[in-house]
Scaffold this motif. Structure first.
Motif, mmCIF file in Angstrom:
data_model
loop_
_atom_site.group_PDB
_atom_site.id
_atom_site.type_symbol
_atom_site.label_atom_id
_atom_site.label_comp_id
_atom_site.label_asym_id
_atom_site.label_seq_id
_atom_site.Cartn_x
_atom_site.Cartn_y
_atom_site.Cartn_z
ATOM 1 N N THR A 81 51.706 46.191 24.819
ATOM 2 C CA THR A 81 50.291 46.107 25.168
ATOM 3 C C THR A 81 49.708 44.847 24.548
ATOM 4 O O THR A 81 49.959 44.555 23.372
ATOM 5 N N ARG A 82 48.956 44.101 25.335
ATOM 6 C CA ARG A 82 48.354 42.850 24.871
ATOM 7 C C ARG A 82 46.872 42.824 25.252
ATOM 8 O O ARG A 82 46.451 43.468 26.216
ATOM 9 N N LEU A 83 46.110 42.047 24.492
ATOM 10 C CA LEU A 83 44.708 41.807 24.813
ATOM 11 C C LEU A 83 44.619 40.436 25.471
ATOM 12 O O LEU A 83 44.838 39.411 24.824
ATOM 13 N N ILE A 84 44.333 40.420 26.782
ATOM 14 C CA ILE A 84 44.273 39.177 27.562
ATOM 15 C C ILE A 84 42.840 38.961 28.028
ATOM 16 O O ILE A 84 42.312 39.755 28.811
ATOM 17 N N ASP A 85 42.210 37.927 27.551
ATOM 18 C CA ASP A 85 40.826 37.620 27.909
ATOM 19 C C ASP A 85 39.911 38.830 27.706
ATOM 20 O O ASP A 85 39.043 39.138 28.528
ATOM 21 N N GLY A 86 40.138 39.535 26.607
ATOM 22 C CA GLY A 86 39.299 40.670 26.268
ATOM 23 C C GLY A 86 39.635 41.967 26.962
ATOM 24 O O GLY A 86 38.961 42.974 26.749
ATOM 25 N N VAL A 87 40.687 41.960 27.783
ATOM 26 C CA VAL A 87 41.101 43.167 28.514
ATOM 27 C C VAL A 87 42.462 43.616 28.009
ATOM 28 O O VAL A 87 43.408 42.818 27.945
ATOM 29 N N GLU A 88 42.571 44.886 27.653
ATOM 30 C CA GLU A 88 43.849 45.425 27.188
ATOM 31 C C GLU A 88 44.763 45.694 28.377
ATOM 32 O O GLU A 88 44.377 46.369 29.328
ATOM 33 N N LYS B 36 46.622 29.969 34.408
ATOM 34 C CA LYS B 36 46.233 31.354 34.140
ATOM 35 C C LYS B 36 46.115 31.595 32.635
ATOM 36 O O LYS B 36 47.031 31.300 31.869
ATOM 37 N N HIS B 37 44.965 32.094 32.227
ATOM 38 C CA HIS B 37 44.724 32.451 30.823
ATOM 39 C C HIS B 37 45.084 31.316 29.855
ATOM 40 O O HIS B 37 45.807 31.523 28.881
ATOM 41 N N PRO B 38 44.591 30.101 30.103
ATOM 42 C CA PRO B 38 45.016 28.980 29.255
ATOM 43 C C PRO B 38 44.650 29.136 27.788
ATOM 44 O O PRO B 38 45.428 28.733 26.908
ATOM 45 N N SER B 39 43.477 29.721 27.478
ATOM 46 C CA SER B 39 43.113 29.916 26.064
ATOM 47 C C SER B 39 44.066 30.892 25.391
ATOM 48 O O SER B 39 44.464 30.693 24.228
ATOM 49 N N TYR B 40 44.422 31.942 26.100
ATOM 50 C CA TYR B 40 45.367 32.915 25.544
ATOM 51 C C TYR B 40 46.708 32.246 25.242
ATOM 52 O O TYR B 40 47.257 32.400 24.148
ATOM 53 N N PHE B 41 47.239 31.504 26.205
ATOM 54 C CA PHE B 41 48.540 30.877 25.986
ATOM 55 C C PHE B 41 48.476 29.835 24.870
ATOM 56 O O PHE B 41 49.410 29.716 24.068
ATOM 57 N N ARG B 42 47.374 29.099 24.797
ATOM 58 C CA ARG B 42 47.239 28.139 23.713
ATOM 59 C C ARG B 42 47.222 28.869 22.373
ATOM 60 O O ARG B 42 47.796 28.400 21.385
ATOM 61 N N GLY C 261 31.770 35.727 33.840
ATOM 62 C CA GLY C 261 31.681 34.334 33.452
ATOM 63 C C GLY C 261 32.994 33.834 32.917
ATOM 64 O O GLY C 261 33.988 34.581 32.837
ATOM 65 N N PRO C 262 33.076 32.567 32.524
ATOM 66 C CA PRO C 262 34.337 31.997 32.038
ATOM 67 C C PRO C 262 34.839 32.751 30.803
ATOM 68 O O PRO C 262 34.064 32.985 29.870
ATOM 69 N N PRO C 263 36.120 33.127 30.783
ATOM 70 C CA PRO C 263 36.643 33.888 29.644
ATOM 71 C C PRO C 263 36.509 33.158 28.315
ATOM 72 O O PRO C 263 36.432 33.800 27.258
ATOM 73 N N ASP C 264 36.488 31.828 28.364
ATOM 74 C CA ASP C 264 36.405 31.062 27.125
ATOM 75 C C ASP C 264 34.973 30.741 26.725
ATOM 76 O O ASP C 264 34.746 30.033 25.737
ATOM 77 N N ARG C 265 33.995 31.259 27.459
ATOM 78 C CA ARG C 265 32.585 31.016 27.140
ATOM 79 C C ARG C 265 31.803 32.320 27.185
ATOM 80 O O ARG C 265 31.010 32.551 28.108
ATOM 81 N N PRO C 266 32.006 33.193 26.209
ATOM 82 C CA PRO C 266 31.254 34.453 26.189
ATOM 83 C C PRO C 266 29.752 34.184 26.222
ATOM 84 O O PRO C 266 29.248 33.285 25.553
#
Length: 338
Positions: free
Chosen positions: A89-96, A156-162, A218-223
């Motif tokens: 289980t992972r948290l990806i862009d705030g979603v489990e 896809k999910h660039p902030s997560y991968f970074r 909105g953008p996952p990297d800009r809450p």
């Protein structure tokens, strides 16, 4: 890993004032399992201008084409006992999310998996293609170069991968450069739902960038930032500072009423053009469940409705390109005199 290929001359790409471009969404994904070479080849046969791979990373740093890094719905990984222990289980862009993730597999391991149709009930014919494998981004680009079409990759999910030490940007640009694509005139658009990812790329490449925007959120990297706020004239002007275009969810261009019927187009296309941005809405599909109510045929959600008429609506609204699971229909539509 990149294929050995001598770069050919870059294929020209229509400008905003020319014929709208057809982007094969995950390949011809209405007729073949998405993000497979079979889907991309089918799209090329049908005349698509661009093939679209979504990009995720393996644990050994190779970009592969999958809609998500969680692959239980698009491969046979869940049927493979040797990989059972890798379910997590992972948290990806705030979603489990639970399942199997590309970043836990080497490329060699992923290449042993077989791709599967993600929507088997909706597209049962695609289940006949049971032996397709996961392609690398390099394989997709080599295919595009061979046939003289462009590529339209999504990070896809660039902030997560970074954040897990597997940044996508430099690896993606290296594959493109290895195949001779580095210039704004080259047949490449790079898209993302994130903002900082695109701003980073703006400082790394001359290739054209596209800000994806959805009808909600909105953008996952800009809450705290809503996509709606980015689509005001001022917001579009800000996007034009780092991107060449926007990729809006299609109801942002032609909205629908509470009964699902089409309403008159919004000002988004005109406002984006005023900011110097091209507009490539997503995603055009033939099945009733994706069409406005007045263009559905019968009651079954999986039955095909009048996609050609929906495409015509958007072309009349002045869009510069279309993402479609059925590129043949889109190619026919854009070639109609208007």
């Amino acid at each position: 890993m990149t294929a050995s290929l001598t770069p050919a001359a870059a294929a020209p790409v229509p400008a905003a004032s020319a014929r709208p471009v057809v982007i094969a969404h995950r390949g011809a994904s209405g007729e073949r399992p998405e993000h497979t070479l079979a889907a991309y080849e089918r799209a090329i046969e049908q005349g698509a201008d661009f093939i679209e791979p979504d990009l995720v990373m393996t644990k050994d740093g190779v970009l592969v084409a999958r809609h998500e890094n969680e692959i239980s719905g698009t491969t046979d990984v869940a049927e493979r006992p040797e990989f059972a222990a890798r379910r997590t289980t992972r948290l990806i862009d705030g979603v489990e999310m639970s399942g199997w993730f590309t970043e836990d597999f080497s490329l060699a391991e992923l290449k042993t998996l077989k791709a599967r149709e993600r929507l088997p009930r909706l597209r049962p014919g695609n289940t006949a293609f049971a032996d397709e494998r996961i392609p690398t981004f390099a394989e997709v680009v080599a295919l595009a170069r061979k046939h003289g079409v462009g590529v339209y990759p999504e990070t896809k999910h660039p902030s997560y991968f970074r954040g897990i030490g597997l940044p996508l940007e430099a690896a993606m640009l290296k594959v493109l450069a290895d195949h001779g694509w580095t210039r704004a005139a080259d047949p490449v658009f790079i898209q993302s739902f994130e903002v900082e990812n695109l701003k980073m790329l703006k400082g790394m490449t001359a290739l054209r960038l596209v800000q994806l925007v959805a009808g909600a959120g909105g953008p996952p990297d800009r809450p705290g930032t809503a996509y709606a706020d980015m689509l005001t004239p001022a917001g579009l002007k800000e996007i034009a500072g780092y991107a060449a275009g926007i990729g809006p969810e299609k109801t942002l261009v032609v909205p629908r009423d509470a009964a699902g019927r089409s309403l008159p187009p919004t000002r988004l296309v005109a406002d984006a053009h005023a900011a110097g941005l091209v507009v490539h809405p997503w995603t055009f599909r033939a099945e009733n469940m994706f069409l406005p109510a007045e263009l559905r045929s019968g009651a079954a959600g999986e039955a095909h409705g009048r996609l050609a008429e929906e495409l015509a609506q958007f072309l009349a609204a002045g869009v510069d390109g279309l993402f479609s699971d059925y590129p043949a229909a889109a190619v026919t539509a854009v070639r109609q005199p208007r």
